[in-house]
Design a protein around this motif. Sequence first.
Motif, short mmCIF file in Angstrom:
data_model
loop_
_atom_site.label_atom_id
_atom_site.label_comp_id
_atom_site.label_asym_id
_atom_site.label_seq_id
_atom_site.Cartn_x
_atom_site.Cartn_y
_atom_site.Cartn_z
N LYS A 1 0.60 -0.92 -0.13
CA LYS A 1 -0.02 -0.19 0.17
C LYS A 1 1.26 1.55 0.06
O LYS A 1 1.79 1.41 0.25
CB LYS A 1 -0.40 -0.11 0.71
CG LYS A 1 -1.86 -1.08 1.25
CD LYS A 1 -2.67 -1.06 2.64
CE LYS A 1 -4.11 -2.23 2.60
NZ LYS A 1 -4.67 -2.20 3.95
N PRO A 2 0.66 2.19 -0.50
CA PRO A 2 0.88 3.73 -0.72
C PRO A 2 1.49 4.12 1.02
O PRO A 2 0.48 3.58 1.50
CB PRO A 2 0.12 5.01 -1.44
CG PRO A 2 -0.51 3.64 -2.21
CD PRO A 2 -0.75 2.05 -1.75
N ILE B 1 3.31 8.41 9.51
CA ILE B 1 3.44 7.65 8.61
C ILE B 1 2.46 6.57 8.79
O ILE B 1 2.35 5.89 9.29
CB ILE B 1 4.41 7.39 7.76
CG1 ILE B 1 5.39 8.88 7.39
CG2 ILE B 1 4.08 6.74 6.70
CD1 ILE B 1 6.86 8.47 7.01
N LYS B 2 1.59 6.67 8.06
CA LYS B 2 0.40 5.24 7.85
C LYS B 2 0.42 4.59 6.89
O LYS B 2 1.31 4.77 5.80
CB LYS B 2 -1.34 5.76 8.09
CG LYS B 2 -1.48 6.67 8.96
CD LYS B 2 -3.49 6.38 8.86
CE LYS B 2 -3.73 7.09 9.88
NZ LYS B 2 -5.24 7.31 9.86
N ASN B 3 0.42 3.10 7.21
CA ASN B 3 1.01 2.08 5.92
C ASN B 3 2.69 1.78 5.29
O ASN B 3 2.98 1.61 4.51
CB ASN B 3 0.18 2.35 4.47
CG ASN B 3 -1.18 1.76 5.08
OD1 ASN B 3 -1.45 0.67 6.10
ND2 ASN B 3 -1.68 2.68 4.81
N PHE B 4 3.59 2.59 6.79
CA PHE B 4 4.84 2.32 6.46
C PHE B 4 5.06 1.62 5.48
O PHE B 4 4.58 0.13 5.93
CB PHE B 4 5.81 2.84 7.68
CG PHE B 4 6.94 3.37 7.98
CD1 PHE B 4 7.68 4.68 7.26
CD2 PHE B 4 8.21 1.83 7.76
CE1 PHE B 4 8.93 4.38 6.71
CE2 PHE B 4 9.29 2.21 7.58
CZ PHE B 4 9.73 3.82 7.25
N GLN B 5 6.28 1.18 4.39
CA GLN B 5 6.66 1.06 3.54
C GLN B 5 8.30 -0.07 4.67
O GLN B 5 8.90 0.82 4.24
CB GLN B 5 7.03 1.23 1.96
CG GLN B 5 5.45 1.52 1.58
CD GLN B 5 5.78 2.28 0.34
OE1 GLN B 5 6.96 2.33 0.28
NE2 GLN B 5 4.74 2.01 -0.39
N ALA B 6 8.18 -0.34 5.15
CA ALA B 6 8.84 -1.10 5.74
C ALA B 6 10.03 -2.63 5.20
O ALA B 6 9.27 -3.28 4.40
CB ALA B 6 9.12 -1.95 6.85
N THR B 7 11.84 -2.77 5.11
CA THR B 7 11.78 -3.77 5.02
C THR B 7 11.67 -5.20 5.93
O THR B 7 12.43 -4.75 6.43
CB THR B 7 13.36 -3.80 3.84
OG1 THR B 7 13.12 -2.80 3.16
CG2 THR B 7 13.81 -4.46 3.64
N ASN C 1 4.04 -3.23 4.92
CA ASN C 1 3.56 -2.12 5.49
C ASN C 1 3.47 -2.57 6.63
O ASN C 1 2.82 -3.24 7.81
CB ASN C 1 2.03 -1.29 5.25
CG ASN C 1 2.30 -1.57 3.39
OD1 ASN C 1 1.31 -2.02 2.71
ND2 ASN C 1 2.51 -0.15 3.22
N ALA C 2 4.62 -1.72 7.51
CA ALA C 2 3.88 -1.38 9.23
C ALA C 2 2.47 -0.12 9.37
O ALA C 2 2.90 0.40 8.42
CB ALA C 2 4.85 -0.48 9.82
#
Length: 822
Positions: A575-576, A606-612, A627-628
């Motif tokens: 998600k973005p 930040i919502k839906n933070f893109q984490a590796t 997504n966190a």
Amino acid sequence: MIARFLLLASVAGTSIITPSVFAQEAAPSAADGVEQTNARGDVIIVTARRRQETAQEVPLAISVIRGDSIEATGNFNVVKLQQLAPTLQVYTTNPRNTSVNIRGLGVPFGLTSDGFEQGVGIYVDDVYNSRVAAATFDFLDVAQVEVLRGPQGTLYGKNTTAGAINITTNQPTFDFEGRAELTVGNLNYKQAKAAISGPLSDTVAARIAVAATSRRGTLYNTTTDRWINEQDNLGIRGQLLFKPNDNFSVTLSGDYSKQDPECCGTVFVRVGRTQRALTRQYDALVDAINAANPGRNYAASRNPYDRLTDLDSSLSAGNKIGGVSAKVKWDIGPGTLTSVTAWRFWDWKPENDRDFTGLSVVSKSQNPSQQDQYSQEFRYNYESQKIDFVVGLFGFKQRIDTQGTEQQGADAVKWSLAPSTDPANPYNRPEVLAGLTATNTQYLKSTSAALFGQLSWKVTDALTIQPGARLNYDKKSGFYERIVTNGAGQVISCTPAPASGTDLAAQCGVYQPQVSAPSDSAWNFTYDFNVNYKVARDILAYATYAKSFKTLGINQNGLPLNADNTVNYDAGTVKPESVNHFEVGLKTQFWDRRATFNLSAFRTEIKNFQATVNGGQFGTVRGYLANAEKVRSQGIEADFKVVASERFTAYANGAYTDAKYKKFTNAPCPPELSGGTSQPADATPDYSQPGVPGALSPRQCDISGQDLPGVSKWAFSYGAEYNIPVTLLAKEGQVYLGVDGNYRSHWNSNASPSIYTEVKGYALTNFRAGFRGEGFDLFGWVRNAFDVNYIDNLQVAPGNTGLIAGTPGDPRTWGGTIKFSF
């Protein structure tokens, strides 16, 4: 934080040994065409808001680093820039796996995936560089670097949620000029730079610059008997300016950079107990491999600072970067129309040792990539007494192709399989995994378009209201295919699941064939609003709110597996991010503008933070996006600079950053809670037995409240310069002494913070001394003067064996530089 900051400022202010980290005068680059001299203090012209203005007039947090400052402190690329900008975090294991973050946000920390966008935009002469790896070139003929903090999507072509690094190079001139520079130092360090500029006719000027850097490696590989992690860089840039009149100009630019070092190796740092069976953790695995190979007696050095490694796989970090661009500027009445057309490429040819040891577990690991990107930006700037605005249209297209190969070695069976006394068991037959090869073919297609703009309404001479908006469209599509062959070159299939204990089951437990083709698209509308008020002539207060986003992501490097060992196709898209950013700041100058003090406070949610996140085993993808639920970064930043006289200048910058996962309930577990048999799917995760061999491992971990990786809570940089006018060898000039330094507190280098990947804080100090005059500068320097031992980065080895590898930072280096200009 303010007390610590002022303490550093006072230390710098009483120092008599200083470097010219920030120039006393602020002569802009030739391209600015503006005379900026101020005997009372420093005036720096920036283009952060797509128009020329002084840095103190810009109502946002911005660090400006002049080209001569970068050279003076030895910070010759983006990776080194964080030593001058405390709010910037740059971590790298190789050019491709490089994270550039501002305030802890930007790129997910860890292994890089092509399927997401970076949150920190890197621009060189208005051209966007889409991948961090494509911007790891040496700074070449750079005039100035601006580090802008916070979302910049309403001013810049490509949306950026965390900030932007705006690099401006020196431009062609109609006056003949040139410069040359030569540096030599220990570790066989050699660097040469040259640039020449001048007219070809009354309307055409040209500039060409070249640079070459080489240095012996900092780690000694006892397997190959040579130094690794070396530097071997070459770059060239050419520019042609056509300017028939003052209202119209066309600049054609081309550049090419090549890096070909034997890089990037690691050293043994430590072993941390996991929940894997004790017989399958690092020390026991090494003992088992030694027992199976009489006389071998493998043992790695356990002191990371003796700089010894024993990697047995080929290493390479071949990197070719380049492109061409055309910039057209046309002044139309009160405004300026600008067009920037660019094509850039990136060719990456790596070879790695993925098991981080001198054992033949993974005998080959390489993922070469080729990127082409095309961008077009149209921008119109309008200025009047009451209204200024910029409106832009941006288009971007990118394709990345990757061809990956990973192969198992002769020691893989002892490392990856459960022990057995049965001679027929795969564990006792090296040929079962030796030569097992996964061949990956993948591509990414990315298209982006945006309409953006920002308005400045000068309500009064003191009050300005500044709204901005952006409409953005993104589309991404990818393809990933992994074919697995055994040591005999035969293609294997893992569907249906093979019977337990068979050779095929052992092979499928390491590599599984996989095909995926994720694709998605999205529209986004974002905006920001800034109010700034000139309290007095040299005091500016501002407040900003920004609603921003980072576009959707796709998992381009393969997908993780479900509990039943099937592919999790639901993880194909990400998600973005949704960003809410708040900031207030104060910019001041005093003491007849000799002193500058700027302060900013921010909070970003930040919502839906893109984490590796990482799978841990060889048999799954190493890293993928997830997504966190929520991340928050907040903090305070302060910048101070004083020009006490023509003889003395000093600066001190500080940043406090509190960046946390506010909510991340399904994160992968850190190594101390991984490796054992999984807890029941419906059970409440039990975190009570970290590092206990044989304990049940949670299927996922709730790391809400823990710090984001790669972020130091405290970071400082400082420096100063003191000079004395002298006549030496019939040359009038200045003898000068200098010091600069930086400090970063501890941080964690695993996506899910681990007790084993905590990196200790460190402070580095650099000195230099020299003699300069009209057209020349001769100085000696020493960096990391106190030979501080510190770690640049830590990595968790795959397989849940407990092995932690890392890269020590540079030791003390010293040398001399001579520069000429005319």
